[in-house]
Design a protein around this motif. Structure first.
Motif, PDB file in Angstrom:
ATOM      1  N   ARG A  26      39.218  28.990  42.766  1.00  0.00           N
ATOM      2  CA  ARG A  26      38.226  29.747  43.519  1.00  0.00           C
ATOM      3  C   ARG A  26      38.799  31.080  43.974  1.00  0.00           C
ATOM      4  NH1 ARG A  26      36.723  25.416  47.892  1.00  0.00           N
ATOM      5  NH2 ARG A  26      35.521  27.100  48.854  1.00  0.00           N
ATOM      6  N   LEU A  27      40.100  31.093  44.276  1.00  0.00           N
ATOM      7  CA  LEU A  27      40.777  32.332  44.625  1.00  0.00           C
ATOM      8  C   LEU A  27      41.968  32.513  43.693  1.00  0.00           C
ATOM      9  CD1 LEU A  27      40.872  32.386  48.545  1.00  0.00           C
ATOM     10  CD2 LEU A  27      39.309  33.623  47.030  1.00  0.00           C
ATOM     11  N   LEU A  28      41.905  33.525  42.864  1.00  0.00           N
ATOM     12  CA  LEU A  28      43.022  33.899  42.013  1.00  0.00           C
ATOM     13  C   LEU A  28      43.659  35.131  42.627  1.00  0.00           C
ATOM     14  CD1 LEU A  28      44.804  33.795  39.528  1.00  0.00           C
ATOM     15  CD2 LEU A  28      43.009  34.984  38.245  1.00  0.00           C
ATOM     16  N   ALA A  29      44.839  34.958  43.211  1.00  0.00           N
ATOM     17  CA  ALA A  29      45.529  36.036  43.913  1.00  0.00           C
ATOM     18  C   ALA A  29      46.469  36.753  42.957  1.00  0.00           C
ATOM     19  CB  ALA A  29      46.295  35.476  45.105  1.00  0.00           C
ATOM     20  N   LEU A  30      46.249  38.043  42.786  1.00  0.00           N
ATOM     21  CA  LEU A  30      47.131  38.889  41.988  1.00  0.00           C
ATOM     22  C   LEU A  30      47.890  39.795  42.949  1.00  0.00           C
ATOM     23  CD1 LEU A  30      48.083  40.025  39.206  1.00  0.00           C
ATOM     24  CD2 LEU A  30      46.182  41.651  39.376  1.00  0.00           C
ATOM     25  N   GLY A  31      49.197  39.593  43.035  1.00  0.00           N
ATOM     26  CA  GLY A  31      49.999  40.386  43.946  1.00  0.00           C
ATOM     27  C   GLY A  31      50.560  41.628  43.286  1.00  0.00           C
ATOM     28  N   GLU A  32      51.048  42.546  44.101  1.00  0.00           N
ATOM     29  CA  GLU A  32      51.752  43.730  43.605  1.00  0.00           C
ATOM     30  C   GLU A  32      52.987  43.943  44.479  1.00  0.00           C
ATOM     31  OE1 GLU A  32      49.228  47.158  43.821  1.00  0.00           O
ATOM     32  OE2 GLU A  32      49.064  47.127  45.997  1.00  0.00           O
ATOM     33  N   PRO A  33      54.073  44.474  43.893  1.00  0.00           N
ATOM     34  CA  PRO A  33      55.318  44.617  44.660  1.00  0.00           C
ATOM     35  C   PRO A  33      55.409  45.919  45.444  1.00  0.00           C
ATOM     36  CG  PRO A  33      55.713  45.164  42.377  1.00  0.00           C
ATOM     37  CD  PRO A  33      54.271  44.760  42.466  1.00  0.00           C
ATOM     38  N   THR A  34      54.436  46.796  45.281  1.00  0.00           N
ATOM     39  CA  THR A  34      54.386  48.069  45.995  1.00  0.00           C
ATOM     40  C   THR A  34      52.947  48.532  46.010  1.00  0.00           C
ATOM     41  OG1 THR A  34      55.330  50.300  46.128  1.00  0.00           O
ATOM     42  CG2 THR A  34      54.816  49.475  43.926  1.00  0.00           C
ATOM     43  N   HIS A  35      52.629  49.426  46.925  1.00  0.00           N
ATOM     44  CA  HIS A  35      51.267  49.939  47.035  1.00  0.00           C
ATOM     45  C   HIS A  35      51.158  51.330  46.420  1.00  0.00           C
ATOM     46  CE1 HIS A  35      49.599  46.720  49.317  1.00  0.00           C
ATOM     47  NE2 HIS A  35      50.269  46.946  50.425  1.00  0.00           N
ATOM     48  N   ARG A 313      44.712  25.046  52.559  1.00  0.00           N
ATOM     49  CA  ARG A 313      43.306  24.649  52.654  1.00  0.00           C
ATOM     50  C   ARG A 313      42.689  24.370  51.286  1.00  0.00           C
ATOM     51  NH1 ARG A 313      40.983  26.752  57.480  1.00  0.00           N
ATOM     52  NH2 ARG A 313      38.938  26.089  56.692  1.00  0.00           N
ATOM     53  N   LEU A 314      43.019  25.179  50.294  1.00  0.00           N
ATOM     54  CA  LEU A 314      42.347  25.090  48.999  1.00  0.00           C
ATOM     55  C   LEU A 314      43.122  24.289  47.952  1.00  0.00           C
ATOM     56  CD1 LEU A 314      40.870  28.683  48.499  1.00  0.00           C
ATOM     57  CD2 LEU A 314      39.780  26.658  49.483  1.00  0.00           C
ATOM     58  N   GLY A 315      44.397  24.057  48.143  1.00  0.00           N
ATOM     59  CA  GLY A 315      45.167  23.313  47.149  1.00  0.00           C
ATOM     60  C   GLY A 315      45.171  24.023  45.803  1.00  0.00           C
ATOM     61  N   GLU A 316      44.843  23.294  44.742  1.00  0.00           N
ATOM     62  CA  GLU A 316      44.874  23.871  43.393  1.00  0.00           C
ATOM     63  C   GLU A 316      43.761  24.885  43.158  1.00  0.00           C
ATOM     64  OE1 GLU A 316      44.910  20.775  40.491  1.00  0.00           O
ATOM     65  OE2 GLU A 316      47.057  20.383  40.736  1.00  0.00           O
ATOM     66  N   GLU A 317      42.839  25.008  44.103  1.00  0.00           N
ATOM     67  CA  GLU A 317      41.797  26.028  43.967  1.00  0.00           C
ATOM     68  C   GLU A 317      42.297  27.396  44.413  1.00  0.00           C
ATOM     69  OE1 GLU A 317      37.483  24.234  44.097  1.00  0.00           O
ATOM     70  OE2 GLU A 317      38.502  23.838  45.999  1.00  0.00           O
ATOM     71  N   TYR A 318      43.559  27.474  44.820  1.00  0.00           N
ATOM     72  CA  TYR A 318      44.228  28.738  45.098  1.00  0.00           C
ATOM     73  C   TYR A 318      45.364  28.906  44.102  1.00  0.00           C
ATOM     74  CZ  TYR A 318      47.296  32.170  47.326  1.00  0.00           C
ATOM     75  OH  TYR A 318      48.094  33.265  47.571  1.00  0.00           O
ATOM     76  N   ALA A 319      45.424  30.054  43.452  1.00  0.00           N
ATOM     77  CA  ALA A 319      46.496  30.343  42.501  1.00  0.00           C
ATOM     78  C   ALA A 319      47.068  31.716  42.803  1.00  0.00           C
ATOM     79  CB  ALA A 319      45.991  30.288  41.064  1.00  0.00           C
ATOM     80  N   PHE A 320      48.377  31.856  42.625  1.00  0.00           N
ATOM     81  CA  PHE A 320      49.055  33.112  42.922  1.00  0.00           C
ATOM     82  C   PHE A 320      49.855  33.574  41.716  1.00  0.00           C
ATOM     83  CE2 PHE A 320      53.043  34.918  45.188  1.00  0.00           C
ATOM     84  CZ  PHE A 320      52.652  36.220  44.898  1.00  0.00           C
TER      85      PHE A 320
END
Length: 402
Positions: A26-35, A313-320
């Motif tokens: 439900r939430l696919l989080a795409l991170g970045e190492p700098t802005h 809260r979301l378990g496997e429905e959260y991915a990073f």
């Protein structure tokens, strides 16, 4: 070793990311190492387009003020605020966001995609950060008065805990709330004044009334209107709580402030997840599942990150999926040392790739790379010790600036 590592990589495509996950999150989080780097935002934009077209994603949420983000959402869903320049100026809370060409292209594309589509198929935009900066926190006026106005239009006046004139009197001058001096001097904060304490009680009563009248409010307005009122409510209470701790003088002050910001971000993301699958984008550090740490006055400051709160809260429905980079030469970040994780990935021939982080951790075994040390404070390398805690990596070999 390079050959073994290559077996863990794939093209940067939504399908490749999805194959790393047990199910569509439900939430696919795409991170970045700098802005503020267009190259990384262009990668984000292309992944979002593919997620929309191939995986049914309909929302993107970014690390920007949740209230100003409503300006962008109104524009992409209905065309409200027809001047794109004004939307870009007012709809983002940081200069590296509203001045960004990829962010402008994202908003333009979303608006074009939504043209002529029914509401159920339209793309949505959200900011999920609180109205906070590193230097100050905003007045709760906008959120409180918007929540009060929504309720006042739909419920009997005698159910309201106060009138708008009471809120206005208690709020006073907004500049007193946003005074940058309060970040370093608790005595300058409004957060524990008699007015702030009364506002916290009134905000709690308004949120309680909103919850109690949910069926009526949805029927009389819309679920969308009720959802927006909920955003106002959690922002008002979150800001008042944040100001309360800005006025604190105990050793717990900074720990609580960091944790409260993470909680505000997490609450906003959980609300986004209620709409359906979303791509969310922010700094890697916000999305990690482990505790966040930073040095403060000679001691480590620790708090649970947004990703840890949401993941619980979301378990496997959260991915990073974290993003790593090789060079950022315009900021003095040159070719990574070969014994670092970024250095190993830099030896690969691809300019960009998706990496199966857990498989890579297995290939590396007990011999983990050395942590990379950044010569520039604005870039945070990956911590090899937490490689297996990521659901995937996106590696960009060279981040350039035209």
């Amino acid at each position: 070793m390079a050959t073994d590592i290559k077996d863990t990589t794939h093209a940067v495509e939504a399908a490749a990311v999805m194959r790393l996950l047990p199910a569509r999150p439900r939430l696919l989080a795409l991170g970045e190492p700098t802005h503020g780097e267009d190259t990384l935002l262009e990668v984000r934009n292309e992944l979002f387009r593919q997620l929309v077209e191939q995986e049914g994603y309909r929302t993107i949420a970014i690390e920007s003020d949740c209230l100003t983000g409503l300006v962008v959402d109104d524009y992409v869903t209905s065309g409200e605020g027809t001047d794109l320049d004004e939307v870009m100026e007012r709809g983002f809370s940081h200069t590296w966001f509203n001045a960004s060409a990829p962010n402008r292209e994202l908003v333009r594309w979303m608006r074009a995609y939504n043209e002529g589509r029914p509401a159920s198929e339209r793309l949505r935009f959200a900011g999920f950060d609180g109205p906070l900066e590193i230097t100050h926190a905003a007045s709760p006026r906008q959120a409180l008065t918007a929540l009060h106005g929504y309720l006042a239009a739909q419920v009997d006046a005698d159910l309201l805990p106060c009138g708008p004139e009471t809120l206005d009197r208690l709020l006073g001058d907004d500049d007193r709330w946003a005074d940058p001096a309060a970040m370093t001097d608790p005595a300058k904060s409004m957060g524990r004044s008699a007015e702030a304490r009364e506002l916290r009680l009134l905000a709690d009563e308004l949120v309680a009334l909103l919850d109690e009248r949910t069926p009526h409010l949805i029927a009389e307005t819309s679920r969308e209107g009720w959802d927006r009122a909920r955003l106002y409510g959690r922002t008002a209470t979150g800001l008042l709580r944040y100001h309360f701790w800005m006025a604190d003088t105990s050793p717990a002050r900074m720990t609580r402030l960091a944790g409260l910001r993470a909680r505000m971000m997490a609450d906003n993301l959980l609300a986004v997840a209620e709409r359906g699958p979303a791509l969310v984008h922010a700094h890697n550090s916000h999305f990690q599942r482990e505790k966040s740490t930073m040095p403060w006055n000679g001691k480590p400051l620790e708090w649970w990150s947004t990703g840890a709160l949401v993941g619980a809260r979301l378990g496997e429905e959260y991915a990073f999926v974290a993003t790593a980079l090789g060079t950022l030469r315009h900021q003095g970040v040159d070719t990574p040392p070969p014994d670092t994780l970024e250095g190993l990935l830099y030896e690969l021939p691809e300019d960009r790739c998706v990496v199966d982080a857990r498989r890579l951790a297995t290939v590396l075994g007990d011999t983990r790379p050395e942590p990379r040390v950044s010569p520039w404070f604005g870039y945070a390398p990956l911590d090899p010790a937490h490689l297996a805690d990521r659901d995937g990596l996106v590696f960009v070999k060279d981040v350039t600036r035209d």
